[in-house]
Write a protein that holds these residues in place. Structure first.
Motif, mmCIF file in Angstrom:
data_model
loop_
_atom_site.group_PDB
_atom_site.id
_atom_site.type_symbol
_atom_site.label_atom_id
_atom_site.label_comp_id
_atom_site.label_asym_id
_atom_site.label_seq_id
_atom_site.Cartn_x
_atom_site.Cartn_y
_atom_site.Cartn_z
ATOM 1 N N GLU A 174 25.314 0.263 11.061
ATOM 2 C CA GLU A 174 26.645 0.336 11.646
ATOM 3 C C GLU A 174 26.490 0.257 13.160
ATOM 4 O O GLU A 174 25.726 1.015 13.748
ATOM 5 N N VAL A 175 27.195 -0.683 13.767
ATOM 6 C CA VAL A 175 27.116 -0.858 15.208
ATOM 7 C C VAL A 175 28.397 -0.321 15.837
ATOM 8 O O VAL A 175 29.504 -0.678 15.419
ATOM 9 N N ASP A 176 28.233 0.537 16.830
ATOM 10 C CA ASP A 176 29.375 1.023 17.601
ATOM 11 C C ASP A 176 29.569 0.048 18.752
ATOM 12 O O ASP A 176 28.762 -0.003 19.685
ATOM 13 N N THR A 177 30.628 -0.749 18.687
ATOM 14 C CA THR A 177 30.794 -1.823 19.671
ATOM 15 C C THR A 177 31.233 -1.290 21.034
ATOM 16 O O THR A 177 31.248 -2.028 22.000
ATOM 17 N N GLU A 178 31.591 -0.011 21.106
ATOM 18 C CA GLU A 178 31.932 0.554 22.421
ATOM 19 C C GLU A 178 30.708 1.091 23.142
ATOM 20 O O GLU A 178 30.563 0.910 24.350
ATOM 21 N N THR A 179 29.825 1.768 22.401
ATOM 22 C CA THR A 179 28.632 2.344 23.050
ATOM 23 C C THR A 179 27.396 1.461 22.890
ATOM 24 O O THR A 179 26.412 1.637 23.595
ATOM 25 N N GLY A 180 27.437 0.536 21.952
ATOM 26 C CA GLY A 180 26.266 -0.300 21.693
ATOM 27 C C GLY A 180 25.218 0.365 20.820
ATOM 28 O O GLY A 180 24.138 -0.173 20.595
ATOM 29 N N LYS A 181 25.539 1.535 20.312
ATOM 30 C CA LYS A 181 24.553 2.253 19.485
ATOM 31 C C LYS A 181 24.490 1.670 18.068
ATOM 32 O O LYS A 181 25.518 1.438 17.435
ATOM 33 N N VAL A 182 23.268 1.459 17.621
ATOM 34 C CA VAL A 182 23.054 0.987 16.249
ATOM 35 C C VAL A 182 22.596 2.172 15.407
ATOM 36 O O VAL A 182 21.667 2.883 15.771
ATOM 37 N N ARG A 183 23.283 2.370 14.300
ATOM 38 C CA ARG A 183 22.873 3.420 13.377
ATOM 39 C C ARG A 183 22.444 2.739 12.080
ATOM 40 O O ARG A 183 23.172 1.883 11.569
ATOM 41 N N VAL A 184 21.272 3.093 11.599
ATOM 42 C CA VAL A 184 20.859 2.569 10.299
ATOM 43 C C VAL A 184 21.383 3.532 9.250
ATOM 44 O O VAL A 184 21.128 4.737 9.312
ATOM 45 N N ILE A 185 22.159 3.004 8.314
ATOM 46 C CA ILE A 185 22.799 3.843 7.303
ATOM 47 C C ILE A 185 21.873 4.037 6.104
ATOM 48 O O ILE A 185 21.682 5.132 5.621
ATOM 49 N N LYS A 186 21.317 2.927 5.658
ATOM 50 C CA LYS A 186 20.538 3.008 4.422
ATOM 51 C C LYS A 186 19.482 1.915 4.352
ATOM 52 O O LYS A 186 19.736 0.793 4.794
ATOM 53 N N ILE A 187 18.336 2.270 3.819
ATOM 54 C CA ILE A 187 17.306 1.266 3.511
ATOM 55 C C ILE A 187 16.915 1.419 2.040
ATOM 56 O O ILE A 187 16.600 2.529 1.588
ATOM 57 N N VAL A 188 16.959 0.319 1.314
ATOM 58 C CA VAL A 188 16.380 0.295 -0.027
ATOM 59 C C VAL A 188 15.067 -0.469 0.081
ATOM 60 O O VAL A 188 15.056 -1.616 0.545
ATOM 61 N N ALA A 189 13.981 0.187 -0.276
ATOM 62 C CA ALA A 189 12.657 -0.428 -0.157
ATOM 63 C C ALA A 189 12.059 -0.613 -1.545
ATOM 64 O O ALA A 189 11.759 0.364 -2.222
ATOM 65 N N VAL A 190 11.932 -1.872 -1.945
ATOM 66 C CA VAL A 190 11.351 -2.184 -3.254
ATOM 67 C C VAL A 190 9.929 -2.672 -3.018
ATOM 68 O O VAL A 190 9.709 -3.540 -2.168
ATOM 69 N N GLN A 191 8.980 -2.106 -3.721
ATOM 70 C CA GLN A 191 7.594 -2.419 -3.412
ATOM 71 C C GLN A 191 6.716 -2.465 -4.656
ATOM 72 O O GLN A 191 6.742 -1.550 -5.471
ATOM 73 N N ASP A 192 5.953 -3.552 -4.771
ATOM 74 C CA ASP A 192 4.862 -3.615 -5.747
ATOM 75 C C ASP A 192 3.804 -2.624 -5.301
ATOM 76 O O ASP A 192 3.250 -2.749 -4.206
ATOM 77 N N VAL A 193 3.545 -1.621 -6.128
ATOM 78 C CA VAL A 193 2.526 -0.627 -5.774
ATOM 79 C C VAL A 193 1.318 -0.718 -6.710
ATOM 80 O O VAL A 193 0.519 0.202 -6.766
ATOM 81 N N GLY A 194 1.194 -1.863 -7.430
ATOM 82 C CA GLY A 194 0.196 -1.870 -8.493
ATOM 83 C C GLY A 194 0.704 -0.888 -9.531
ATOM 84 O O GLY A 194 1.875 -0.896 -9.887
ATOM 85 N N LYS A 195 -0.163 -0.026 -9.999
ATOM 86 C CA LYS A 195 0.276 1.056 -10.882
ATOM 87 C C LYS A 195 0.531 2.292 -10.009
ATOM 88 O O LYS A 195 -0.366 2.714 -9.276
ATOM 89 N N THR A 196 1.727 2.864 -10.088
ATOM 90 C CA THR A 196 1.985 4.103 -9.345
ATOM 91 C C THR A 196 1.053 5.189 -9.854
ATOM 92 O O THR A 196 0.980 5.439 -11.060
ATOM 93 N N ILE A 197 0.349 5.836 -8.954
ATOM 94 C CA ILE A 197 -0.563 6.910 -9.372
ATOM 95 C C ILE A 197 0.014 8.261 -8.954
ATOM 96 O O ILE A 197 0.494 9.017 -9.770
ATOM 97 N N ALA A 198 -0.024 8.533 -7.654
ATOM 98 C CA ALA A 198 0.524 9.805 -7.167
ATOM 99 C C ALA A 198 1.975 9.541 -6.772
ATOM 100 O O ALA A 198 2.265 9.132 -5.658
ATOM 101 N N LYS A 199 2.876 9.768 -7.711
ATOM 102 C CA LYS A 199 4.262 9.323 -7.554
ATOM 103 C C LYS A 199 4.921 9.937 -6.318
ATOM 104 O O LYS A 199 5.479 9.221 -5.484
ATOM 105 N N ALA A 200 4.865 11.257 -6.196
ATOM 106 C CA ALA A 200 5.546 11.914 -5.074
ATOM 107 C C ALA A 200 4.953 11.466 -3.742
ATOM 108 O O ALA A 200 5.683 11.212 -2.777
ATOM 109 N N GLN A 201 3.613 11.344 -3.679
ATOM 110 C CA GLN A 201 2.961 10.961 -2.432
ATOM 111 C C GLN A 201 3.224 9.492 -2.114
ATOM 112 O O GLN A 201 3.347 9.114 -0.943
ATOM 113 N N ALA A 202 3.328 8.662 -3.151
ATOM 114 C CA ALA A 202 3.615 7.243 -2.927
ATOM 115 C C ALA A 202 5.028 7.072 -2.370
ATOM 116 O O ALA A 202 5.254 6.298 -1.438
ATOM 117 N N GLU A 203 5.963 7.825 -2.928
ATOM 118 C CA GLU A 203 7.342 7.759 -2.407
ATOM 119 C C GLU A 203 7.381 8.202 -0.954
ATOM 120 O O GLU A 203 8.060 7.606 -0.114
#
Ligand code: MOS
Length: 750
Positions: free
Chosen positions: A612-641
């Motif tokens: 979201e860009v604030d056109t008055e202040t010029g500030k950019v805010r990142v709202i959300k990132i979805v990151a899809v990644q080939d991890v091979g086989k997930t091993i340590a799930k919590a640590q991988a996330e």
């Protein structure tokens, strides 16, 4: 030749799997395939084995090591961007209170300092305050030289040459197909110039070590990504004084980040050992934040001219880029890989040159060159999409192809669904209010096949059922320990808390990788599995003897050892282990690369960003990132996330904030601290959705791929595309500062 056996495994990824049959040495396990039936790996969230130690402060980082009778050391560095070091006089410093030694760096007199921060001398004293006081009393005579502080000043006709051979390297070129024909075949062509900044590694734990000599043997507690490489390099540095690899030890139990900047002993690390030798006392030398910022490496800036050619339907016909990589006074990076590997295109050419300036040296930084190249290709693709009046996601989907081990089309589609691309996407610049939202996407690729040097893991299985796995690798903060325990626990059907993991000490004597190139998991996990598998077979032989059956008939799961053919025969894990008596089972496992065609295609992924860009202040805010990644086989799930989120955060901060600012008047870095050098805080961190895709790949027996680097590559690019989408005009340089956003808007809308 070792005796071989046939194994089968279900490989590939959801919607594209295949059962393959291949051969492995008879004593080795086949690959973990999708049909393995996992109980822990990728299934359960296992807290870090050292979580309690970390949150209670019990975990000792190199910075926390305090040895009896220890001295502390401070550095003298050059204040000028470019200067001849004429003379270094240490006599006044030597007389200061508490000082035990003052040492010049080797051959420093007569040397040319190439940036402000160049190493001159070091002082060891009873306290760090005394060492710093004395460091100020080292008198250095300099002859100042004209300097260059950015690529333009370095490339100008009048520029002083800061290196022999000049400030600009010969152009190197990488080619595929015929670039001229590619542009002839194109129906639409776009071009643009894109810039990325210098990002410093900013490890929370600065670089440095504690060094101690005992009876001619050296131990260093070093904040490093490679205990073996540091021990080896120290042995080399002091070889003329009788040190060899049997007497050189490096310990790194806990580490506060490296990101590619902490592979060697460092000149100042060798100096710490030198001071310890001279004084006969342990010496701690950790960089302060200023020193860490200016001398301990950085990700080079880049300037990329990109030209793309495509058919009207979006099919790419030509990708051309001419790039300057700007690394400081030494080091380098190559940005070409994303131009070649991310999208299918028959004709590609990338030309690159390094431009050197009077600033600290570049070092490997989390996927060296990739985030830069990714910003270039992805931003250009969005400009192409706009010109074609095409949805930029559709344009990308059109230009990627998949295979059994290459899931990028699947990942793009999955990411678009998770993100809600269809609902969120609007044509560039269609919004008019003060706050304008935009979306963007980008793909990623990392070879991720493990270290060719391999690893040896030792598994010890004791008669009380306890298990230890050991290797000379180290945990940079990723959760490597926990990953090793999970591999062992999965193989043995026991709980990961019951596996002791010994790492972070070169004296274990078990070959392990330096943690770079996202190779630690794909190198060590298969060696753990191999060692544990072999130990398990030996235990099964004992059990089989008791039950008068064969080892093949025995298996273990959920803490129970049982006969596969006779369900009445089972015993607790501990009971089975007791059969060992005093005969502790000790096995070694090695990382063996699978010899399966197409395996190890690399790890692809896709990321989606909403801003979201604030056109008055010029500030950019990142709202959300979805990151899809080939991890091979997930091993340590919590640590991988957690690793995925960490990578994305480092990408967001590079897109929005981080920038090394060099002063054109003095050539010094103006923001060599963590107050003026802005790093993303929790307040500005977006919602991150890590989506791990298991791509079962027989590249190694654990189907393991590395994860440190690939999810960092596309984040800034996806954000850049989202900003362009929100504004309806691209901003072609990161970080997206308010002034650049406002300037872009003014240019577009007046
Ligand atoms: Mo990495 S940049 O190979 O630690």
């Amino acid at each position: 030749m070792a005796e071989m056996k046939k194994v089968t495994a279900l490989v590939g990824y959801e919607g594209n799997t295949q059962t393959i049959e291949y051969e492995v040495p008879a004593g080795e396990p086949g690959v973990w395939g999708a049909d393995y039936g996992f109980d822990i790996a990728g299934v359960k969230d296992i807290p870090r084995l050292d979580a309690i130690d970390k949150v209670t402060g019990r975990a000792k980082y190199s910075y926390d090591i305090n040895r009896p009778n220890m001295l502390e050391a401070a550095l003298v560095t050059c204040p000028y961007a470019h200067a001849r070091i004429v003379k270094v006089d240490t006599s006044a410093a030597e007389k200061m209170p508490g000082v035990k030694a003052v040492e010049k760096f080797p051959n420093v007199e007569g040397q040319k300092a190439n940036y402000a921060g160049w190493l001159i001398a070091a002082v060891a004293a009873e306290t760090i305050q005394q060492a710093r006081d004395a460091a100020r009393q080292v008198k250095v005579e300099y002859k100042e030289l004209p300097f260059v502080y950015d690529y333009e000043s370095a490339m100008s006709e009048a520029a002083p040459s800061i290196r022999s051979g000049g400030n600009v390297t010969e152009a190197r070129s990488r080619d595929k197909g015929d670039i001229d024909r590619g542009f002839q075949e194109a129906e639409v062509i776009i071009e643009g110039e894109y810039e990325t900044q210098v990002q410093t590694h900013s490890c929370l734990e600065t670089h440095g070590c504690v060094a101690e000599w005992n009876n001619g043997e050296l131990t260093v507690w070093h904040s490093t990504q490679g205990v073996l490489s540091v021990a080896q390099a120290m042995a080399k540095a002091f070889s003329s004084e009788g040190l060899d690899e049997t007497k050189s030890r490096c310990i790194t139990q806990h580490m506060g980040g490296g990101f590619g900047s902490k592979f060697g002993p460092e000149e100042f690390g060798i100096m710490a050992a030198r001071l310890a030798k001279i004084t006969g006392r342990p010496v701690k030398l950790m960089l302060n934040r200023y020193e860490d910022s200016v001398m301990a490496g950085n990700k080079p800036a880049s300037r990329m001219y990109v030209k793309l050619g495509a058919k009207r339907d979006g099919t790419l016909t030509a990708i051309y880029a001419k790039c300057l990589n700007i690394p400081g006074h030494s080091g380098g990076a190559s940005v070409n890989v994303p131009f070649f590997e991310h999208y299918d295109c028959p004709n590609i050419k990338v030309e690159e040159q390094n431009v050197y300036i009077n600033a600290g040296n570049a070092r490997a930084f989390r996927a060296p060159g990739r985030p830069q190249g990714s910003f270039g290709i992805e931003m250009a693709l969005d400009e192409l999409a706009k010109k074609l009046d095409m949805d930029p996601y559709e344009l990308r989907a059109k230009n990627v192809s998949g295979s059994l081990y290459k899931a990028v089309p699947y990942e793009l589609k999955l990411g678009a669904e998770r993100f809600g691309w269809k609902e969120k996407y609007q044509k560039p610049g269609t919004q008019t209010g003060r706050f304008r939202r935009g979306v963007g996407c980008a793909v990623t690729f990392w070879a991720s096949t493990g270290s060719p040097g391999g690893a040896v893991v030792r598994c010890s299985l004791f008669s009380d059922g306890s298990v230890e796995v050991a290797n000379c690798s180290q945990d940079l903060g990723t959760g490597h320990r926990t990953m090793m325990a999970i591999v062992a626990a999965e193989e043995l059907g026991i709980s990961p808390e019951h596996v002791k993991v010994s790492i972070g000490d070169s004296s274990l004597g078990l070959k392990g990788p330096a943690s770079g190139g996202s190779t630690t998991t794909p190198t060590v996990a298969p060696a753990v599995r191999s060692a544990v598998y072999k130990a398990k077979q030996k235990l099964f032989e004992k059990v089989a003897e008791k039950w008068k059956t064969t080892a093949d008939d025995i298996d273990c799961q959920d803490g129970t050892v049982f006969s596969k053919s006779d369900s009445s025969r089972k015993m607790a894990w501990k009971e089975a282990a007791a059969l060992i008596r005093k005969d502790t089972i000790i096995t070694l496992g090695e990382h063996i690369r699978g010899e399966v065609p197409e395996a190890g295609t690399g790890a692809y992924g896709a990321q989606f960003a909403e801003v979201e860009v604030d056109t008055e202040t010029g500030k950019v805010r990142v709202i959300k990132i979805v990151a899809v990644q080939d991890v091979g086989k997930t091993i340590a799930k919590a640590q991988a996330e957690s690793q995925m989120c960490g990578a994305v955060i480092q990408g967001v901060t590079s897109a929005l904030l981080e920038d090394r600012i060099m002063d054109n008047m003095t050539g010094r870095q103006l923001n060599a601290n963590l107050e003026d050098y802005k790093i993303l805080t929790a307040m500005d961190t977006p919602e991150i959705e890590p989506v791990m895709v298991d791509v079962f790949d027989p590249i190694n027996n654990a189907s393991a791929k590395g994860l440190g680097e690939p999810p960092y590559i596309p984040t800034a690019a996806a954000i850049g595309c989202a900003v362009a989408n929100a504004l309806g005009t691209p901003v072609r340089r990161i970080p997206f500062t308010a002034d650049m956003i406002l300037a872009a808007l003014q240019k577009k809308e007046g």
